[in-house]
Design a protein around this motif. Structure first.
Motif, PDB file in Angstrom:
ATOM      1  N   HIS A  82       0.792  -1.081   0.009  1.00 31.58           N
ATOM      2  CA  HIS A  82      -0.151  -0.142  -0.055  1.00 31.58           C
ATOM      3  C   HIS A  82       0.883   1.364  -0.222  1.00 31.58           C
ATOM      4  O   HIS A  82       1.603   1.827   0.810  1.00 31.58           O
ATOM      5  CB  HIS A  82      -0.828   0.045   1.200  1.00 31.58           C
ATOM      6  N   ILE A  88      -6.227   1.947  -4.389  1.00 26.04           N
ATOM      7  CA  ILE A  88      -7.544   1.605  -4.271  1.00 26.04           C
ATOM      8  C   ILE A  88      -8.152   1.710  -5.826  1.00 26.04           C
ATOM      9  O   ILE A  88      -8.753   0.656  -6.201  1.00 26.04           O
ATOM     10  CB  ILE A  88      -8.600   2.342  -3.300  1.00 26.04           C
ATOM     11  N   TRP A 100     -13.548  -5.626  -0.591  1.00 33.45           N
ATOM     12  CA  TRP A 100     -12.559  -4.850   0.159  1.00 33.45           C
ATOM     13  C   TRP A 100     -12.865  -4.838   1.677  1.00 33.45           C
ATOM     14  O   TRP A 100     -13.758  -4.787   2.226  1.00 33.45           O
ATOM     15  CB  TRP A 100     -12.532  -3.437  -0.079  1.00 33.45           C
ATOM     16  N   SER A 102     -11.521  -1.991   4.361  1.00 35.92           N
ATOM     17  CA  SER A 102     -10.981  -0.804   4.398  1.00 35.92           C
ATOM     18  C   SER A 102     -11.625   0.155   5.623  1.00 35.92           C
ATOM     19  O   SER A 102     -12.497  -0.314   6.401  1.00 35.92           O
ATOM     20  CB  SER A 102     -12.024  -0.158   3.177  1.00 35.92           C
ATOM     21  N   ASN A 106     -13.762   5.551   5.355  1.00 34.68           N
ATOM     22  CA  ASN A 106     -14.021   5.635   3.773  1.00 34.68           C
ATOM     23  C   ASN A 106     -15.324   5.504   3.230  1.00 34.68           C
ATOM     24  O   ASN A 106     -15.810   5.888   2.477  1.00 34.68           O
ATOM     25  CB  ASN A 106     -13.106   4.348   3.035  1.00 34.68           C
ATOM     26  N   TYR A 121     -18.791  -4.095   1.345  1.00 35.25           N
ATOM     27  CA  TYR A 121     -17.526  -4.206   1.534  1.00 35.25           C
ATOM     28  C   TYR A 121     -17.318  -4.222   3.108  1.00 35.25           C
ATOM     29  O   TYR A 121     -18.412  -3.838   3.825  1.00 35.25           O
ATOM     30  CB  TYR A 121     -16.617  -3.052   1.077  1.00 35.25           C
TER      31      TYR A 121
END
Length: 248
Positions: A82, A88, A100, A102, A106, A121
């Motif tokens: 990352h 992303i 995902w 996350s 977000n 997600y």
């Protein structure tokens, strides 16, 4: 001034396109959720949505190597290094199904975060042990339903470009569920969009390399720590990283 103007135009495009595309995502969700339980079609639309920002940006040339290693119908714990917020977006260029993991912040972003919730997600509140437990349970359920999981085991973006120590969660998950691991290497995104700031940095080639999947049988005998370091060393070797950053 040119970089700032270009960056302002890019983020304005992200904002306007998100306002326009989110209602389409809602329609796809509403018309498919009853028969598409894994939300494959919605995720595919999200791949298209995210890919628009690299397809239409003339200074970002994205190359994807090894996409064919991701076998359709096979569930993976997918892990990548990352470097940048841009990671992303470029990972959606894989156009393969996954969910995902996350940070929860977000999911609060208007339109984009709302779409993440539609896709189911998996949110994580950093530093909250209870949230980690809930995230791991959600990942196990998701894998059991036939969807791969995508995680950044460094936990946050590297500010120097060097590979940070890996957190063990993804590897605990792979061992507990006997799921193959798919390492993925990203390069070029930190130069295109550094960690601190939102100013795009001109023309930089970006590359995604999908490494060979690691079947469960190859790591079943390893401890969590040994597996974590083994996968980190594979990614570090592809990055040309000596892998000697001290664990913090």
């Amino acid at each position: 001034m040119i970089k700032r103007a270009g960056s302002a135009s890019f983020w304005a495009f992200v904002t306007v396109s998100s306002i326009l595309l989110f209602p389409i995502a809602v329609v796809i969700w509403a018309t498919t959720v009853l028969f598409d339980r894994r939300l494959v079609l919605l995720h595919r639309f999200t791949c298209f949505w995210a890919s628009l920002y690299t397809w239409l940006n003339p200074v970002w040339s994205v190359t994807v190597d090894g996409r064919d290693k991701i076998r359709r119908g096979t569930t993976y714990v997918m892990v990548a290094n990352h470097l940048s917020l841009l990671d992303i977006l470029v990972m959606f260029r894989l156009f393969r199904h996954f969910k995902w993991v996350s940070k929860i912040e977000n999911f609060r972003v208007p339109f984009i975060g709302w779409n993440m919730r539609l896709n189911r997600y998996i949110p994580l509140r950093r530093g909250d042990r209870e949230s980690v437990i809930e995230m791991m349970a959600a990942c196990e359920r998701t894998l059991g339903e036939g969807s791969s999981i995508m995680m950044f085991p460094e936990g946050t973006r590297s500010s120097t470009g060097e590979l940070r120590p890996f957190k063990p969660g993804a590897f605990e998950l792979a061992l507990a569920t006997q799921t193959p691991i798919l390492p993925i290497v990203i390069t070029g995104t930190s130069e295109a969009l550094p960690k601190r700031g939102f100013v795009l940095q001109g023309r930089h080639p970006i590359r995604i390399r999908v490494l060979d999947p690691i079947p469960y049988e190859e790591f079943a005998h390893l401890s969590i720590d040994a597996l974590t370091e083994h996968v980190r060393s594979l990614i570090a070797a592809e990055l040309g990283d000596p892998g000697d950053e001290p664990r913090s």
